[in-house]
Design an enzyme around this catalytic site. Structure first.
Site, PDB file in Angstrom:
ATOM      1  N   HIS A 158     -20.446  -4.025 -10.153  1.00 36.61           N
ATOM      2  CA  HIS A 158     -19.070  -4.240  -9.663  1.00 36.61           C
ATOM      3  C   HIS A 158     -18.230  -5.294 -10.239  1.00 36.61           C
ATOM      4  CE1 HIS A 158     -16.391  -5.205  -5.883  1.00 36.61           C
ATOM      5  NE2 HIS A 158     -16.431  -6.585  -6.682  1.00 36.61           N
ATOM      6  N   GLU A 159     -18.505  -6.340 -11.020  1.00 38.29           N
ATOM      7  CA  GLU A 159     -17.774  -6.885 -11.936  1.00 38.29           C
ATOM      8  C   GLU A 159     -17.138  -6.404 -12.873  1.00 38.29           C
ATOM      9  OE1 GLU A 159     -16.301  -9.629 -10.565  1.00 38.29           O
ATOM     10  OE2 GLU A 159     -17.740  -9.664  -8.715  1.00 38.29           O
ATOM     11  N   ARG A 191      -9.515  -5.151   1.210  1.00 39.82           N
ATOM     12  CA  ARG A 191      -9.757  -4.537  -0.065  1.00 39.82           C
ATOM     13  C   ARG A 191     -11.191  -3.845  -0.332  1.00 39.82           C
ATOM     14  NH1 ARG A 191      -8.472  -8.766  -4.217  1.00 39.82           N
ATOM     15  NH2 ARG A 191      -6.876  -9.134  -2.895  1.00 39.82           N
ATOM     16  N   TYR A 192     -12.021  -4.745   0.520  1.00 38.07           N
ATOM     17  CA  TYR A 192     -13.555  -4.465   0.301  1.00 38.07           C
ATOM     18  C   TYR A 192     -13.811  -3.255   1.493  1.00 38.07           C
ATOM     19  CZ  TYR A 192     -13.592  -8.592  -2.489  1.00 38.07           C
ATOM     20  OH  TYR A 192     -13.196  -9.635  -3.176  1.00 38.07           O
ATOM     21  N   GLU A 205     -11.744  -3.043  -6.334  1.00 36.79           N
ATOM     22  CA  GLU A 205     -13.066  -3.135  -5.765  1.00 36.79           C
ATOM     23  C   GLU A 205     -14.050  -2.060  -5.813  1.00 36.79           C
ATOM     24  OE1 GLU A 205     -13.822  -6.112  -5.453  1.00 36.79           O
ATOM     25  OE2 GLU A 205     -11.850  -7.088  -5.468  1.00 36.79           O
ATOM     26  N   TYR A 263       0.843  -1.280   0.040  1.00 46.26           N
ATOM     27  CA  TYR A 263      -0.041   0.106   0.071  1.00 46.26           C
ATOM     28  C   TYR A 263       0.800   1.086  -0.036  1.00 46.26           C
ATOM     29  CZ  TYR A 263      -3.875  -3.177   0.752  1.00 46.26           C
ATOM     30  OH  TYR A 263      -4.971  -4.087   0.775  1.00 46.26           O
ATOM     31  N   HIS A 319     -19.247 -17.999  -6.844  1.00 49.73           N
ATOM     32  CA  HIS A 319     -18.894 -16.561  -6.249  1.00 49.73           C
ATOM     33  C   HIS A 319     -18.228 -15.581  -7.527  1.00 49.73           C
ATOM     34  CE1 HIS A 319     -18.064 -13.733  -3.079  1.00 49.73           C
ATOM     35  NE2 HIS A 319     -17.030 -13.386  -3.959  1.00 49.73           N
ATOM     36  N   ALA A 320     -18.820 -14.715  -7.542  1.00 52.28           N
ATOM     37  CA  ALA A 320     -18.752 -13.746  -8.775  1.00 52.28           C
ATOM     38  C   ALA A 320     -17.066 -13.247  -8.812  1.00 52.28           C
ATOM     39  CB  ALA A 320     -19.563 -12.536  -8.460  1.00 52.28           C
ATOM     40  N   HIS A 374     -13.771 -16.084   0.635  1.00 47.66           N
ATOM     41  CA  HIS A 374     -12.484 -15.479   0.667  1.00 47.66           C
ATOM     42  C   HIS A 374     -11.447 -16.127   1.582  1.00 47.66           C
ATOM     43  CE1 HIS A 374     -15.469 -12.700  -0.850  1.00 47.66           C
ATOM     44  NE2 HIS A 374     -14.205 -12.019  -1.773  1.00 47.66           N
ATOM     45  N   HIS A 433     -14.348  -4.011 -12.552  1.00 48.29           N
ATOM     46  CA  HIS A 433     -13.161  -4.849 -12.850  1.00 48.29           C
ATOM     47  C   HIS A 433     -12.604  -4.777 -14.123  1.00 48.29           C
ATOM     48  CE1 HIS A 433     -12.753  -6.101  -8.552  1.00 48.29           C
ATOM     49  NE2 HIS A 433     -13.799  -6.504  -8.496  1.00 48.29           N
TER      50      HIS A 433
END
Ligand code: X8Z
Ligand code: ZN
Length: 614
Positions: free
Chosen positions: A380-381, A519-520, A408, A219, A350-351, A510, A384
């Protein structure tokens, strides 16, 4: 490669232990000898060429595996996963050797750095370790994706259980689904602790204290500074969460009675409309206040009534990005994606979003249902995918987001623009049914149930793993520590007693799939920063939550400018490019929900908020 792995090292493979680790030629042994800036540069260039080839073929194996789960694709995925692990460990170790070479230019230095910390689940270099790690990771992933639950004694798969947790209202059935789903964890415990041991060994070889330290070092700040930053963001948002918790608990108490949901103390985890109690929007109908809470429509109903199909939802998501000036998705997206759950085989539901060849082979893999949750998840996807495409001109090591929270946050920021007015533009909502300003509380509460409720969950998953990886949480208290954190952070409690015979962390995707989760949490905060900036750029002057920047190409151009940077610059620069600020801040999120917070405080007057952590 899958977006949520650091350099594709997610070790999602399924299958059997390989007899021996596949052998791999080492191209770089000679280059190590000369430690000059030129040698460092050619090491990186060769590494990226090698990575690109292996990522593409291993992604193909991972894709076939995830969309066609069986013992053969398991073995293929394990095989290529092992090769990827071996390659990334070798390159990470080699890159460390160039780190202190004098006269390195900025990009060489940064790329070496990212190569060193770019493996999510490292194995040690000793023989067989990468193969063992991948084989176990595989077994865990399989166990998750083939897990089942029951309702009324009928066996259902995870995807079905996930959907039903949002619609079923009978506390006995909810408890049954929750308990049977969570029983999938027990068999994962030993494999999980073995992964922790092996990956920690790998992290130590790379010079990190443990895997948690490795994860926190991505980070552009020290691992400690990063941990402190997440703590600051949580401290800033926690009062809002506590007000929401207090209000929701009271409404659930009224709905179900004190036997099911007591007036004080934690909330029963299975009553919140989600298997993990991570987002609560599905029970909005239970908590909606009289009058102001009637927002006049329910997105799931609108989609169902308009006979939307899963594909139409994806087309609608694409159209939003097109309206911002982004190119249409490639034709292959539509032929190669898995948009709905196949009827005849096991898949990973899971997406996820993929760029298989690191160029433009974009795909999503979802088991989409026509409901509000999946409407958001599709956006959301796609966020990405558009990110992946925007940075595909960068050198491979920079083909990543500014930090993983950015990846994300993009689609989520877009989804914040799904306002009633936008639904009118889509033809889903009649103009006459657009809720007036007197319904703002309801609209904000509906959003808070998803966005605010998520914050402590988003934080605790990795705080638990940080503890597991640093040894302060041990296998003999995995589950107790997990449920203590669920209580401390979220203020929730399981519907049935838990013991160390259970392994509840294993029942959240996860964890068995080794995808980091902070991340979320970051994305929940960042998406409001992005959204506020976009709305300012669009000249929006009304209340923030009513802003939709749909159709604004200027916003699109500025967004693209941030996305195409990839990870080439420290994230504060990317953030500045789009928002004008270099700090991650909860202020835009708090500003968005400020009227709601005031309202919640009024509702909760006289109530004893909070919960005891004893
Ligand atoms: O895992 C996801 C995405 C794939 S990157 C569907 N999310 C988290 C979760 O489901 O737990 C999105 C929100 C949080
Ligand atoms: Zn995602």
């Amino acid at each position: 490669m899958k977006i949520f792995a650091k350099f594709g090292a997610s070790a999602l493979a399924l299958g059997t232990v390989l007899a021996a680790a596949p052998a791999l030629a080492d191209h770089h042994e000679t280059a190590e000898a000369e430690r000059t800036p030129e040698a460092a540069r050619s090491f990186l260039d060769e590494s990226m060429a090698e990575m690109r080839d292996l990522f593409t073929i291993s992604s193909r194996a991972a894709w076939v595996n995830s969309t066609y789960l069986n013992q053969d694709t398991d073995a293929l995925n394990t095989y290529f996963g092992t090769l990827v692990t071996q390659m990334l460990v070798r390159l990470a170790n080699e890159s460390a050797q160039y780190a202190d070479v004098e006269g390195l230019d900025y990009d060489t230095n940064r790329q070496l750095d990212q190569l060193r910390s770019g493996i999510g689940l490292p194995a040690p270099t000793r023989d067989g370790a990468a193969a063992e790690l991948n084989a176990i990771a595989t077994a865990l992933s399989t166990a998750y994706s083939t897990g089942t639950a029951t309702m009324n004694g009928e066996t259902i798969n995870g995807n079905e259980a996930e959907a039903r947790m949002g619609t079923v209202r009978d506390p006995a059935l909810l408890a049954e689904m929750w308990t049977t789903w969570h029983s999938n964890g027990a068999a994962m415990r030993d494999n999980y602790s073995r992964i922790v041991t092996i990956a920690n060994e790998g992290a130590t070889e790379l010079g990190y204290d443990n895997v948690g330290d490795l994860w926190r070092s991505g980070y552009d700040m020290t691992p400690d500074e990063f941990a402190a930053m997440t703590e600051r963001l949580w401290t800033e948002t926690r009062p809002l969460y506590e007000q929401l918790h207090c209000y929701v608990r009271a409404e659930l108490n009224e709905e179900y009675g004190s036997e099911v949901q007591p007036e004080t103390g934690p909330i029963r985890a299975d009553l919140l409309g989600n298997m993990w109690a991570q987002e609560w929007g599905n029970i909005y109908d239970i908590v909606a206040p009289e009058g102001a809470g009637d927002v006049g429509y329910d997105l799931t109903e609108l989609l169902v009534n308009a006979e939307y199909t899963p594909e139409r939802i994806v087309r609608t998501g694409e159209a939003f990005f097109s309206s911002l000036g982004f190119d249409a998705l490639p034709e292959t997206f539509w032929t190669r994606s898995q948009i709905t759950e196949p009827r005849d085989r096991n898949v990973v539901c899971h997406a996820s979003a993929w760029n298989v060849d690191s160029v433009d082979d974009l795909r999503i893999k979802m088991c989409t249902r026509v409901n509000a949750d999946d409407f958001t998840t599709v956006h959301h996807e796609l966020g990405h995918n558009y990110y992946q495409r925007a940075y595909n001109q960068q050198p491979l090591i920079y083909q990543n987001s500014a930090n993983d929270g950015f990846h994300e946050a993009i689609g989520d920021m877009i989804a914040l623009s799904i306002t009633p007015e936008y639904l009118v533009q889509l033809g889903l909502l009649d103009e006459a049914n657009v809720p007036g300003a007197d319904r703002d509380t309801g609209l904000l509460l509906r959003q808070a149930m998803d966005k605010v409720a998520f914050l402590p969950f988003g934080l605790l998953i990795d705080r638990w793993r940080w503890g597991v990886y640093d040894g302060s949480i041990t296998p003999d208290n995995y589950n107790a520590a997990w449920n203590e954190m669920r209580l401390n952070y979220q203020g929730i409690t399981p519907p049935v007693e838990r013991t160390e015979a259970d392994f509840d962390p294993g029942t959240k995707y996860h964890v068995p799939n080794n995808v980091s989760y902070t991340r979320y949490f970051l994305a929940r905060i960042l998406q409001f920063q992005f959204y506020q900036a976009a709305c300012e750029q669009a000249g929006w002057e009304g209340p923030l939550h009513r802003c939709s920047f749909y159709g604004n190409e200027e916003v699109g151009a500025r967004l693209n400018a941030m996305l195409e940077m990839g990870s080439s610059r420290p994230w504060p620069e990317a953030l500045e490019a789009f928002t004008g600020t270099r700090e991650m801040s909860a202020e835009p999120m708090l500003a968005y929900f400020r009227p709601l917070q005031t309202w919640l405080e009024e509702q909760n007057e006289g109530r004893e908020c909070g919960w005891s952590v004893e």
